[in-house]
Design a protein around this motif. Structure first.
Motif, PDB file in Angstrom:
ATOM      1  N   UNK A 194     -14.453  16.801 -13.354  1.00 48.62           N
ATOM      2  CA  UNK A 194     -13.293  17.643 -13.081  1.00 48.62           C
ATOM      3  C   UNK A 194     -12.663  17.176 -11.774  1.00 48.62           C
ATOM      4  N   UNK A 195     -11.432  17.580 -11.542  1.00 45.53           N
ATOM      5  CA  UNK A 195     -10.813  17.330 -10.233  1.00 45.53           C
ATOM      6  C   UNK A 195     -11.157  18.440  -9.253  1.00 45.53           C
ATOM      7  N   UNK A 196     -11.659  19.551  -9.780  1.00 51.86           N
ATOM      8  CA  UNK A 196     -11.965  20.734  -8.978  1.00 51.86           C
ATOM      9  C   UNK A 196     -13.446  20.712  -8.588  1.00 51.86           C
ATOM     10  N   UNK A 197     -13.729  20.269  -7.383  1.00 49.89           N
ATOM     11  CA  UNK A 197     -15.114  20.162  -6.931  1.00 49.89           C
ATOM     12  C   UNK A 197     -15.799  21.518  -6.884  1.00 49.89           C
ATOM     13  N   UNK A 198     -15.105  22.518  -6.373  1.00 53.46           N
ATOM     14  CA  UNK A 198     -15.699  23.850  -6.272  1.00 53.46           C
ATOM     15  C   UNK A 198     -16.028  24.395  -7.658  1.00 53.46           C
ATOM     16  N   UNK A 199     -15.136  24.171  -8.614  1.00 51.96           N
ATOM     17  CA  UNK A 199     -15.386  24.631  -9.973  1.00 51.96           C
ATOM     18  C   UNK A 199     -16.592  23.958 -10.589  1.00 51.96           C
ATOM     19  N   UNK A 200     -16.733  22.661 -10.357  1.00 53.41           N
ATOM     20  CA  UNK A 200     -17.892  21.950 -10.891  1.00 53.41           C
ATOM     21  C   UNK A 200     -19.192  22.475 -10.285  1.00 53.41           C
ATOM     22  N   UNK A 201     -19.146  22.770  -9.006  1.00 55.97           N
ATOM     23  CA  UNK A 201     -20.341  23.297  -8.348  1.00 55.97           C
ATOM     24  C   UNK A 201     -20.716  24.664  -8.913  1.00 55.97           C
ATOM     25  N   UNK A 202     -19.707  25.480  -9.233  1.00 51.52           N
ATOM     26  CA  UNK A 202     -19.988  26.782  -9.838  1.00 51.52           C
ATOM     27  C   UNK A 202     -20.626  26.614 -11.215  1.00 51.52           C
ATOM     28  N   UNK A 203     -20.102  25.666 -11.989  1.00 48.22           N
ATOM     29  CA  UNK A 203     -20.682  25.407 -13.311  1.00 48.22           C
ATOM     30  C   UNK A 203     -22.112  24.905 -13.170  1.00 48.22           C
ATOM     31  N   UNK A 204     -22.312  23.970 -12.262  1.00 45.88           N
ATOM     32  CA  UNK A 204     -23.643  23.394 -12.052  1.00 45.88           C
ATOM     33  C   UNK A 204     -24.658  24.458 -11.661  1.00 45.88           C
ATOM     34  N   UNK A 205     -24.214  25.424 -10.847  1.00 46.32           N
ATOM     35  CA  UNK A 205     -25.113  26.481 -10.391  1.00 46.32           C
ATOM     36  C   UNK A 205     -25.568  27.388 -11.529  1.00 46.32           C
ATOM     37  N   UNK A 237     -36.381  11.609 -26.888  1.00 44.28           N
ATOM     38  CA  UNK A 237     -35.570  11.431 -25.686  1.00 44.28           C
ATOM     39  C   UNK A 237     -34.535  12.543 -25.583  1.00 44.28           C
ATOM     40  N   UNK A 238     -34.327  13.060 -24.370  1.00 46.22           N
ATOM     41  CA  UNK A 238     -33.368  14.126 -24.152  1.00 46.22           C
ATOM     42  C   UNK A 238     -31.954  13.634 -24.444  1.00 46.22           C
ATOM     43  N   UNK A 239     -31.195  14.412 -25.189  1.00 45.92           N
ATOM     44  CA  UNK A 239     -29.826  14.043 -25.486  1.00 45.92           C
ATOM     45  C   UNK A 239     -28.910  14.408 -24.319  1.00 45.92           C
ATOM     46  N   UNK A 240     -27.734  13.751 -24.286  1.00 43.50           N
ATOM     47  CA  UNK A 240     -26.821  13.970 -23.167  1.00 43.50           C
ATOM     48  C   UNK A 240     -25.383  14.088 -23.640  1.00 43.50           C
ATOM     49  N   UNK A 241     -24.606  14.843 -22.882  1.00 42.71           N
ATOM     50  CA  UNK A 241     -23.187  15.042 -23.156  1.00 42.71           C
ATOM     51  C   UNK A 241     -22.424  14.947 -21.844  1.00 42.71           C
ATOM     52  N   UNK A 242     -21.271  14.307 -21.888  1.00 42.88           N
ATOM     53  CA  UNK A 242     -20.394  14.189 -20.723  1.00 42.88           C
ATOM     54  C   UNK A 242     -19.124  14.961 -21.035  1.00 42.88           C
ATOM     55  N   UNK A 243     -18.790  15.961 -20.199  1.00 39.56           N
ATOM     56  CA  UNK A 243     -17.704  16.894 -20.483  1.00 39.56           C
ATOM     57  C   UNK A 243     -16.645  16.816 -19.393  1.00 39.56           C
ATOM     58  N   UNK A 244     -15.416  16.486 -19.760  1.00 40.33           N
ATOM     59  CA  UNK A 244     -14.329  16.542 -18.783  1.00 40.33           C
ATOM     60  C   UNK A 244     -13.744  17.954 -18.770  1.00 40.33           C
ATOM     61  N   UNK A 245     -13.164  18.323 -17.633  1.00 35.91           N
ATOM     62  CA  UNK A 245     -12.666  19.693 -17.494  1.00 35.91           C
ATOM     63  C   UNK A 245     -13.799  20.693 -17.456  1.00 35.91           C
ATOM     64  N   UNK A 246     -14.932  20.272 -16.906  1.00 29.22           N
ATOM     65  CA  UNK A 246     -16.125  21.122 -16.908  1.00 29.22           C
ATOM     66  C   UNK A 246     -16.205  22.114 -15.768  1.00 29.22           C
ATOM     67  N   UNK A 247     -15.152  22.167 -14.948  1.00 33.18           N
ATOM     68  CA  UNK A 247     -15.180  23.068 -13.803  1.00 33.18           C
ATOM     69  C   UNK A 247     -14.767  24.494 -14.110  1.00 33.18           C
ATOM     70  N   UNK A 248     -14.333  24.757 -15.344  1.00 31.19           N
ATOM     71  CA  UNK A 248     -13.921  26.114 -15.708  1.00 31.19           C
ATOM     72  C   UNK A 248     -13.722  26.201 -17.213  1.00 31.19           C
ATOM     73  N   UNK A 249     -13.414  27.401 -17.694  1.00 31.81           N
ATOM     74  CA  UNK A 249     -12.981  27.614 -19.063  1.00 31.81           C
ATOM     75  C   UNK A 249     -13.865  27.047 -20.148  1.00 31.81           C
ATOM     76  N   UNK A 250     -13.246  26.360 -21.096  1.00 34.59           N
ATOM     77  CA  UNK A 250     -13.967  25.816 -22.242  1.00 34.59           C
ATOM     78  C   UNK A 250     -15.024  24.812 -21.801  1.00 34.59           C
ATOM     79  N   UNK A 251     -14.672  23.942 -20.865  1.00 37.75           N
ATOM     80  CA  UNK A 251     -15.631  22.937 -20.403  1.00 37.75           C
ATOM     81  C   UNK A 251     -16.882  23.549 -19.807  1.00 37.75           C
ATOM     82  N   UNK A 252     -16.701  24.606 -19.021  1.00 35.35           N
ATOM     83  CA  UNK A 252     -17.860  25.295 -18.434  1.00 35.35           C
ATOM     84  C   UNK A 252     -18.716  25.931 -19.525  1.00 35.35           C
ATOM     85  N   UNK A 253     -18.061  26.565 -20.497  1.00 41.10           N
ATOM     86  CA  UNK A 253     -18.807  27.192 -21.590  1.00 41.10           C
ATOM     87  C   UNK A 253     -19.561  26.148 -22.410  1.00 41.10           C
ATOM     88  N   UNK A 254     -18.949  24.993 -22.639  1.00 37.99           N
ATOM     89  CA  UNK A 254     -19.636  23.907 -23.335  1.00 37.99           C
ATOM     90  C   UNK A 254     -20.869  23.453 -22.559  1.00 37.99           C
TER      91      UNK A 254
END
Length: 275
Positions: free
Chosen positions: A33-44, A1-18
Motif C-alpha cells: 500500500x502507499x499508506x504506511x499507517x494503514x499497513x501497520x494497522x492491518x499487520x497488527x 509448505x505454507x501458502x502465500x498471497x501478496x495483496x495490494x491495497x492492503x492498508x484498508x477496506x477489501x485488502x485488509x479483509x482479504x
C-alpha cells in the motif's frame, strides 16, 4: 509448505479483509500500500510473523519487481496468489473529470493491474498448478452507469484482462480470477467522486437506493474465487441482481442508472434532469 498471497491495497477496506481472511486460513501474507499507517494497522491484526509489508506505488513497474522479489525471499520463493486489489474510486459526469484525474484512474485501476500480472507471472508459474491471479474488478463492469464512465471502463478492462489470461495461462496451471463486488462501505467512499464536488460518494450511493456489501463478505468470496472454478465471482446482492437484469431487463438497468445520476445532481444541490 505454507501458502502465500501478496495483496495490494492492503492498508484498508477489501485488502485488509482479504489479509485477515487468508491469514486466518494459515497463509503467509504480503501487504502492499502507499499508506504506511494503514499497513501497520492491518499487520497488527494478524499473528506476529505472519506478514510482511511493502510501501510502493503500483504504477511503478520496477517497484513491483523489487517488492515481489523481497516478499518471496520470506516464502521460500513461493507465491501462490497475487491479489491485484489496489484501486481508486471515481465518479461524476465525464465533463467534470480533469485530465489529471482521468490519467491517474487509468494508471492505478488498469495499467497497474497489468504490471502486477506481468511481475507475478514467473512466481505463479513456479507455484503451479493451483496458483492464481486474483483481480478486484467491480459490478460497474457489468453495465455502464451514469457518472461512472471512467471507473466502469477501467473495471471492464480488468474483467476482460482476467478472461484473456484465464485462456493464456491455463496451460501453465495458473488460474485467472476476478471478484466483482457492488458498493462496499470502505473509507474510500468518504471521499467526493472528483475534485469539482464535495459530497462523499457514500451519500450519493445511499440516495440512489443501492446497498452496501460488508468487506468480510468480499474477502470470503475472494477465498472462494481462488479455490473455485468460476472466472468471475459476483459479490453481494446488488452485483448479482445487476448481472441478471443486464441480461434479461436492460431497460430497467438503464432506469436505475438514471436514478444514480439524479442522486449525484441532488447531492450537489443541482436540479435533477427530467425523464
Amino acid at each position: 509448505m505454507q501458502k502465500s498471497i501478496f495483496i495490494t491495497g492492503g492498508g484498508s477496506g477489501i485488502g485488509r479483509a482479504m489479509a485477515k481472511k487468508f491469514a486466518d486460513e494459515g497463509w503467509f501474507v504480503g501487504i502492499a500500500d502507499r499508506n504506511q499507517a494503514g499497513m501497520e494497522e492491518t499487520s497488527a491484526m494478524l499473528s506476529e510473523g505472519q506478514c510482511r509489508t511493502y510501501k510502493f506505488d503500483v504504477t511503478d513497474r520496477a517497484a513491483w519487481d523489487d517488492a515481489l522479489s523481497s516478499f518471496t525471499q520470506h516464502t521460500g520463493g513461493r507465491l501462490d496468489v497475487l491479489a491485484n486489489n489496489a484501486g481508486l474510486p471515481s465518479g461524476g459526469p465525464l465533463t467534470e473529470v480533469t485530465h489529471e484525474e482521468l490519467d491517474l484512474l487509468l494508471d492505478v485501476n488498469l495499467r497497474a493491474v497489468f504490471y502486477g500480472a506481468k511481475a507475478a507471472f514467473p512466481y505463479l508459474k513456479a507455484a503451479a498448478p493451483g496458483s492464481c491471479l486474483l483481480n478486484t474488478a467491480s459490478a460497474a463492469a457489468i453495465h455502464g452507469m451514469a457518472n461512472q464512465s471512467v471507473y466502469g471502463a477501467t473495471k471492464a478492462g480488468v474483467k476482460s484482462m482476467t478472461e484473456s489470461l484465464e485462456a493464456e495461462w491455463m496451460e501453465y496451471g495458473i488460474k485467472s480470477r476476478s471478484i466483482m463486488p457492488s458498493f462496499i462501505d470502505t473509507p474510500l467512499l468518504q471521499n467526493p467522486p472528483n475534485r469539482s464536488r464535495n459530497t462523499p460518494i457514500r451519500d450519493s450511493v445511499m440516495k440512489a437506493g443501492f446497498e452496501f456489501t460488508p468487506v468480510e463478505t468480499v474477502a470470503q468470496e475472494a477465498w472462494n474465487a481462488v479455490h473455485g472454478d468460476a472466472t468471475h465471482v459476483l459479490v453481494g446482492k446488488t452485483a448479482k441482481k445487476m448481472s441478471f437484469v443486464a441480461k434479461w431487463w436492460p431497460g430497467y438497468l438503464k432506469r436505475r442508472a438514471k436514478s444514480l445520476a439524479k442522486a449525484h445532481e441532488k447531492s450537489e444541490g443541482r436540479p435533477a434532469s427530467a425523464g
